[in-house]
Design an enzyme around this catalytic site. Structure first.
Site, PDB file in Angstrom:
ATOM      1  N   PHE A  69      -4.178   3.166   6.973  1.00  0.00           N
ATOM      2  CA  PHE A  69      -4.036   3.844   5.733  1.00  0.00           C
ATOM      3  C   PHE A  69      -4.904   5.011   5.853  1.00  0.00           C
ATOM      4  O   PHE A  69      -5.901   4.943   6.064  1.00  0.00           O
ATOM      5  CB  PHE A  69      -3.904   3.225   4.581  1.00  0.00           C
ATOM      6  N   GLU A  83      -6.141  -5.411   4.131  1.00  0.00           N
ATOM      7  CA  GLU A  83      -6.025  -6.351   5.391  1.00  0.00           C
ATOM      8  C   GLU A  83      -7.417  -6.485   6.207  1.00  0.00           C
ATOM      9  O   GLU A  83      -7.370  -7.516   6.986  1.00  0.00           O
ATOM     10  CB  GLU A  83      -5.009  -5.981   6.285  1.00  0.00           C
ATOM     11  N   GLY A 121      -4.886   7.871  -9.885  1.00  0.00           N
ATOM     12  CA  GLY A 121      -4.700   7.766 -11.294  1.00  0.00           C
ATOM     13  C   GLY A 121      -4.544   6.211 -11.760  1.00  0.00           C
ATOM     14  O   GLY A 121      -4.577   6.184 -13.197  1.00  0.00           O
ATOM     15  N   THR A 122      -4.653   5.267 -10.811  1.00  0.00           N
ATOM     16  CA  THR A 122      -4.465   3.935 -11.398  1.00  0.00           C
ATOM     17  C   THR A 122      -5.656   3.200 -11.208  1.00  0.00           C
ATOM     18  O   THR A 122      -6.660   3.284 -10.315  1.00  0.00           O
ATOM     19  CB  THR A 122      -3.387   3.259 -10.787  1.00  0.00           C
ATOM     20  N   HIS A 142      -5.712   0.838  -9.073  1.00  0.00           N
ATOM     21  CA  HIS A 142      -5.548   0.116  -7.809  1.00  0.00           C
ATOM     22  C   HIS A 142      -6.914   0.397  -6.933  1.00  0.00           C
ATOM     23  O   HIS A 142      -7.186  -0.391  -6.204  1.00  0.00           O
ATOM     24  CB  HIS A 142      -4.248   1.124  -7.258  1.00  0.00           C
ATOM     25  N   PHE A 166     -20.110  -2.337   6.810  1.00  0.00           N
ATOM     26  CA  PHE A 166     -19.068  -1.711   5.828  1.00  0.00           C
ATOM     27  C   PHE A 166     -19.010  -0.174   6.009  1.00  0.00           C
ATOM     28  O   PHE A 166     -19.892   0.602   5.902  1.00  0.00           O
ATOM     29  CB  PHE A 166     -19.321  -2.077   4.457  1.00  0.00           C
TER      30      PHE A 166
END
Length: 158
Positions: free
Chosen positions: A22, A59, A86-87, A89, A114
């Site tokens: 992603f 994942e 905007g959420t 998430h 990381f």
């Protein structure tokens, strides 16, 4: 006084890079930075670097756990990019990814670096993936190399 401090050369280190697909236009730059750092500074050979691709940042911990459980690696670099929208998430994805990777490191006594960008804007992510704010993939690789050496020294001294 006894001081344990790692250096960054780790010629024989076996490193897994777990990377999310992603936001691949950003994450591929992080991967390039990590591999370049492992090879140039750590002197790690291509044969000792394994890249594992997963769909997204959520994942990453499971893939890292499976890699760690194999017992074949000296450390793991996790790479991805989570950009605030905007959420809520963003908070869930970034938080669970971070917690999961930390849990893998502690459960398997293995350094997990990381290198997941968590930014408010796409511009911030671009800056951190190889432009004016450096390459966080390369920084994650440096951190991993040092921790591999620190843990080896601790094992010898304790």
């Amino acid at each position: 006084m006894n001081v344990v401090q790692g250096n960054i050369e780790a010629k024989n280190a076996k490193v897994a890079i777990v990377i999310s697909r992603f936001n691949s236009f950003l994450v591929e730059s992080l991967l390039d930075g990590a591999i370049d750092t492992l090879k140039r500074f750590g002197q790690v050979s291509d044969d000792n670097i394994t890249v594992v691709r997963v769909p997204g940042a959520v994942e990453l911990p499971l893939a890292a756990k499976r890699v760690a459980a194999s017992g074949k690696f000296d450390g793991i670099i996790a790479l991805g990019a989570v950009i605030r929208g905007g959420t809520p998430h963003f908070e869930f994805v970034a938080g669970e990814c971070n917690k999961g990777l930390a849990q893998v490191a502690l459960e398997y006594d293995l350094p997990v670096s990381f290198g997941v960008l968590t930014t408010d804007t796409i511009e911030q992510a671009i800056e951190r993936s190889g432009t004016k704010a450096g390459n966080k993939g390369g920084e994650a690789a440096l951190s991993l190399l040092e921790m591999v050496n620190v843990l080896q020294q601790l094992e010898q001294q304790l």
